[in-house]
Design a protein around this motif. Structure first.
Motif, PDB file in Angstrom:
ATOM      1  N   TRP A  80       3.854 -10.726   5.163  1.00 35.59           N
ATOM      2  CA  TRP A  80       2.419 -10.687   4.851  1.00 35.59           C
ATOM      3  C   TRP A  80       2.140 -10.908   3.364  1.00 35.59           C
ATOM      4  O   TRP A  80       0.991 -11.089   2.977  1.00 35.59           O
ATOM      5  CB  TRP A  80       1.836  -9.340   5.266  1.00 35.59           C
ATOM      6  N   ASN A  81       3.162 -10.836   2.544  1.00 38.80           N
ATOM      7  CA  ASN A  81       3.003 -10.921   1.091  1.00 38.80           C
ATOM      8  C   ASN A  81       2.085  -9.816   0.585  1.00 38.80           C
ATOM      9  O   ASN A  81       1.128 -10.048  -0.170  1.00 38.80           O
ATOM     10  CB  ASN A  81       2.468 -12.292   0.674  1.00 38.80           C
ATOM     11  N   VAL A  82       2.377  -8.587   1.005  1.00 37.25           N
ATOM     12  CA  VAL A  82       1.634  -7.406   0.564  1.00 37.25           C
ATOM     13  C   VAL A  82       2.613  -6.443  -0.107  1.00 37.25           C
ATOM     14  O   VAL A  82       3.828  -6.587   0.025  1.00 37.25           O
ATOM     15  CB  VAL A  82       0.939  -6.699   1.748  1.00 37.25           C
ATOM     16  N   VAL A  83       2.069  -5.485  -0.828  1.00 41.74           N
ATOM     17  CA  VAL A  83       2.895  -4.443  -1.437  1.00 41.74           C
ATOM     18  C   VAL A  83       2.930  -3.254  -0.490  1.00 41.74           C
ATOM     19  O   VAL A  83       1.895  -2.669  -0.174  1.00 41.74           O
ATOM     20  CB  VAL A  83       2.326  -4.013  -2.803  1.00 41.74           C
ATOM     21  N   TRP A  84       4.124  -2.928  -0.019  1.00 47.39           N
ATOM     22  CA  TRP A  84       4.271  -1.787   0.901  1.00 47.39           C
ATOM     23  C   TRP A  84       4.542  -0.539   0.080  1.00 47.39           C
ATOM     24  O   TRP A  84       5.427  -0.512  -0.760  1.00 47.39           O
ATOM     25  CB  TRP A  84       5.422  -2.020   1.879  1.00 47.39           C
ATOM     26  N   ARG A  85       3.764   0.503   0.339  1.00 43.49           N
ATOM     27  CA  ARG A  85       3.896   1.728  -0.431  1.00 43.49           C
ATOM     28  C   ARG A  85       4.294   2.891   0.480  1.00 43.49           C
ATOM     29  O   ARG A  85       3.717   3.077   1.559  1.00 43.49           O
ATOM     30  CB  ARG A  85       2.596   2.053  -1.163  1.00 43.49           C
ATOM     31  N   PHE A  86       5.233   3.665   0.014  1.00 44.70           N
ATOM     32  CA  PHE A  86       5.728   4.819   0.760  1.00 44.70           C
ATOM     33  C   PHE A  86       5.201   6.082   0.090  1.00 44.70           C
ATOM     34  O   PHE A  86       5.352   6.273  -1.124  1.00 44.70           O
ATOM     35  CB  PHE A  86       7.251   4.804   0.804  1.00 44.70           C
ATOM     36  N   ILE A  87       4.582   6.955   0.898  1.00 41.79           N
ATOM     37  CA  ILE A  87       3.881   8.118   0.375  1.00 41.79           C
ATOM     38  C   ILE A  87       4.542   9.394   0.903  1.00 41.79           C
ATOM     39  O   ILE A  87       4.803   9.522   2.104  1.00 41.79           O
ATOM     40  CB  ILE A  87       2.396   8.075   0.777  1.00 41.79           C
ATOM     41  N   GLU A  88       4.780  10.317   0.018  1.00 42.85           N
ATOM     42  CA  GLU A  88       5.421  11.579   0.385  1.00 42.85           C
ATOM     43  C   GLU A  88       4.503  12.406   1.286  1.00 42.85           C
ATOM     44  O   GLU A  88       3.305  12.544   1.017  1.00 42.85           O
ATOM     45  CB  GLU A  88       5.748  12.370  -0.885  1.00 42.85           C
ATOM     46  N   TYR A  89       5.082  12.948   2.331  1.00 43.75           N
ATOM     47  CA  TYR A  89       4.333  13.845   3.214  1.00 43.75           C
ATOM     48  C   TYR A  89       4.002  15.136   2.468  1.00 43.75           C
ATOM     49  O   TYR A  89       4.862  15.746   1.829  1.00 43.75           O
ATOM     50  CB  TYR A  89       5.149  14.170   4.463  1.00 43.75           C
ATOM     51  N   MET A  90       2.729  15.535   2.540  1.00 45.35           N
ATOM     52  CA  MET A  90       2.300  16.775   1.899  1.00 45.35           C
ATOM     53  C   MET A  90       1.830  17.749   2.973  1.00 45.35           C
ATOM     54  O   MET A  90       0.919  17.437   3.752  1.00 45.35           O
ATOM     55  CB  MET A  90       1.189  16.480   0.896  1.00 45.35           C
ATOM     56  N   PRO A  91       2.445  18.928   3.051  1.00 45.24           N
ATOM     57  CA  PRO A  91       2.221  19.834   4.186  1.00 45.24           C
ATOM     58  C   PRO A  91       0.915  20.617   4.109  1.00 45.24           C
ATOM     59  O   PRO A  91       0.908  21.850   4.066  1.00 45.24           O
ATOM     60  CB  PRO A  91       3.441  20.759   4.113  1.00 45.24           C
ATOM     61  N   PHE A  92      -0.211  19.908   4.113  1.00 40.01           N
ATOM     62  CA  PHE A  92      -1.499  20.588   4.113  1.00 40.01           C
ATOM     63  C   PHE A  92      -1.692  21.435   5.362  1.00 40.01           C
ATOM     64  O   PHE A  92      -2.379  22.439   5.342  1.00 40.01           O
ATOM     65  CB  PHE A  92      -2.633  19.556   4.037  1.00 40.01           C
TER      66      PHE A  92
ATOM     67  N   SER B  74       7.820  15.758  -5.237  1.00 38.93           N
ATOM     68  CA  SER B  74       9.195  15.649  -5.750  1.00 38.93           C
ATOM     69  C   SER B  74       9.315  14.700  -6.936  1.00 38.93           C
ATOM     70  O   SER B  74      10.382  14.590  -7.534  1.00 38.93           O
ATOM     71  CB  SER B  74      10.140  15.199  -4.628  1.00 38.93           C
ATOM     72  N   ASN B  75       8.223  14.006  -7.295  1.00 40.12           N
ATOM     73  CA  ASN B  75       8.225  13.138  -8.467  1.00 40.12           C
ATOM     74  C   ASN B  75       6.838  13.221  -9.125  1.00 40.12           C
ATOM     75  O   ASN B  75       6.107  12.249  -9.200  1.00 40.12           O
ATOM     76  CB  ASN B  75       8.554  11.697  -8.078  1.00 40.12           C
ATOM     77  N   GLN B  76       6.528  14.416  -9.600  1.00 39.82           N
ATOM     78  CA  GLN B  76       5.189  14.752 -10.078  1.00 39.82           C
ATOM     79  C   GLN B  76       4.727  13.822 -11.208  1.00 39.82           C
ATOM     80  O   GLN B  76       5.493  13.491 -12.104  1.00 39.82           O
ATOM     81  CB  GLN B  76       5.202  16.199 -10.560  1.00 39.82           C
ATOM     82  N   TYR B  77       3.464  13.420 -11.142  1.00 37.65           N
ATOM     83  CA  TYR B  77       2.901  12.521 -12.150  1.00 37.65           C
ATOM     84  C   TYR B  77       1.661  13.121 -12.801  1.00 37.65           C
ATOM     85  O   TYR B  77       0.827  12.403 -13.370  1.00 37.65           O
ATOM     86  CB  TYR B  77       2.560  11.162 -11.532  1.00 37.65           C
ATOM     87  N   CYS B  78       1.535  14.448 -12.799  1.00 37.50           N
ATOM     88  CA  CYS B  78       0.328  15.111 -13.299  1.00 37.50           C
ATOM     89  C   CYS B  78       0.016  14.757 -14.752  1.00 37.50           C
ATOM     90  O   CYS B  78      -1.154  14.663 -15.136  1.00 37.50           O
ATOM     91  CB  CYS B  78       0.461  16.627 -13.162  1.00 37.50           C
ATOM     92  N   SER B  79       1.039  14.574 -15.573  1.00 42.32           N
ATOM     93  CA  SER B  79       0.810  14.332 -16.998  1.00 42.32           C
ATOM     94  C   SER B  79       0.055  13.031 -17.258  1.00 42.32           C
ATOM     95  O   SER B  79      -0.585  12.882 -18.299  1.00 42.32           O
ATOM     96  CB  SER B  79       2.138  14.305 -17.757  1.00 42.32           C
ATOM     97  N   SER B  80       0.112  12.102 -16.316  1.00 39.78           N
ATOM     98  CA  SER B  80      -0.582  10.815 -16.490  1.00 39.78           C
ATOM     99  C   SER B  80      -1.776  10.669 -15.547  1.00 39.78           C
ATOM    100  O   SER B  80      -2.314   9.568 -15.393  1.00 39.78           O
ATOM    101  CB  SER B  80       0.396   9.661 -16.252  1.00 39.78           C
ATOM    102  N   CYS B  81      -2.198  11.765 -14.928  1.00 40.57           N
ATOM    103  CA  CYS B  81      -3.291  11.692 -13.955  1.00 40.57           C
ATOM    104  C   CYS B  81      -4.583  11.250 -14.629  1.00 40.57           C
ATOM    105  O   CYS B  81      -5.047  11.864 -15.582  1.00 40.57           O
ATOM    106  CB  CYS B  81      -3.493  13.049 -13.284  1.00 40.57           C
ATOM    107  N   ASN B  82      -5.179  10.191 -14.109  1.00 44.20           N
ATOM    108  CA  ASN B  82      -6.383   9.602 -14.696  1.00 44.20           C
ATOM    109  C   ASN B  82      -7.554   9.599 -13.732  1.00 44.20           C
ATOM    110  O   ASN B  82      -8.510   8.857 -13.905  1.00 44.20           O
ATOM    111  CB  ASN B  82      -6.096   8.172 -15.141  1.00 44.20           C
TER     112      ASN B  82
END
Length: 320
Positions: free
Chosen positions: A178-190, A245-253
């Motif tokens: 498809w020429n798309v970017v496939w993204r994998f998202i971590e499951y969050m146990p809400f 498991s790979n927190q990105y809070c410091s760059s949260c925009n």
């Protein structure tokens, strides 16, 4: 516009409706129909969006629920397009209604799409979304989006369980085709704890084993979101969003707005500011911006990691 940690806020995610025709296992326990969901008029969101524009926000993403079920969608999109406030307007959708609306979305100024797709196999997809016979509609929606001119399409897969190498290869094959970017998202146990799901390092190691080489980090920015992108040896790009498991809070925009009219400062913290009454009372955009800026000064440096079972508002009431 900056928060208490000096992070510049340039991206807003707006959940237009809690309604959704799917009930994905990681999101909601049952279908939420349009009749069951709160609906705010386009005029409400235009007041909020004007405040965000005044505050320097550059990008807006419309989400849900399923945003294509929001009854005032095109009134809102056409008004936003006419104002020209934002350099980037995007949408997250489950794709089931996209084949009939892709052209209309593109005409209304949406240029980037994120489409949720947790499996390309009929039985697995039905299990993931809680509905049978829907996969073909989503696949048709993806093709329709490509046909009408969407060039920036990302496919989102929530990694709810360990996948076999063959399952991953199939997804990568579709992404390449498809020429798309496939993204994998971590499951969050809400919805509560469950059995072990892959961490960032485990998932990255599996992908590297499958492709037979280290993943090459892509430094070019692909949108305004938090994903980390990698290039495979074939040249195909994939994305990872693993906030636990790979927190990105410091760059949260980014900040979020819920379909019932609240500002949510962090996905994983119950820190909400009601805006609905203020807007309904007719305050101007500058006053709304002032309240948002004040709320941002109470923002924490990070979320509480895997303690998110303490979060009271479920995922479907926050917005995707």
């Amino acid at each position: 516009m900056q928060d208490s940690q000096g992070r510049v806020i340039e991206y807003a995610r707006i959940s237009l409706t809690e309604a959704c025709n799917f009930c994905c296992t990681y999101c909601r326990p049952h279908e939420i129909t349009e009749a069951m969901a709160p609906v705010l008029p386009a005029s409400f969101w235009m007041s909020v969006l004007e405040a965000l524009w005044l505050g320097g926000v550059k990008a807006v993403r419309f989400t849900g629920g399923e945003p294509l079920l929001y009854p005032h969608l095109y009134e809102l999109l056409e008004a936003v397009q006419k104002k020209g406030w934002f350099s980037d307007i995007s949408m997250t959708t489950n794709g089931s209604l996209l084949s009939q609306q892709a052209d209309k979305l593109y005409t209304a100024g949406v240029r980037r799409l994120n489409i949720s797709l947790d499996s390309v196999e009929e039985e697995g997809f039905a299990q993931a979304v809680g509905r049978s016979g829907q996969l073909e509609r989503v696949l048709q929606g993806i093709e329709a989006a490509k046909t009408v001119g969407f060039k920036n399409i990302k496919i989102n897969t929530v990694v709810q369980k360990p996948m076999s190498d063959e399952e991953v290869r199939v997804l990568l094959h579709y992404g390449d085709t498809w020429n798309v970017v496939w993204r994998f998202i971590e499951y969050m146990p809400f919805q509560g704890k469950q059995s072990h799901v892959p961490t960032f390092q485990e998932w990255k190691a599996q992908l590297e084993r499958i492709v037979g080489a280290p993943l090459e980090l892509v430094t070019d920015r692909l949108g305004f979101g938090p994903a980390q992108y990698f290039r495979l040896p074939s040249g195909q790009r994939i994305g990872f969003i693993f906030p636990l498991s790979n927190q990105y809070c410091s760059s949260c925009n980014r900040i979020r707005f819920t379909a019932d009219g609240y500002l949510r400062l962090c996905l994983l913290r119950d820190e909400d500011l009601e805006l609905k009454r203020m807007v309904q009372q007719g305050v101007d955009a500058q006053a709304i911006l002032h309240c948002i800026e004040e709320a941002l000064q109470g923002r924490y440096a990070s979320h509480d990691g895997e303690a998110i079972e303490k979060v009271e508002r479920p995922m479907w009431r926050i917005g995707g």
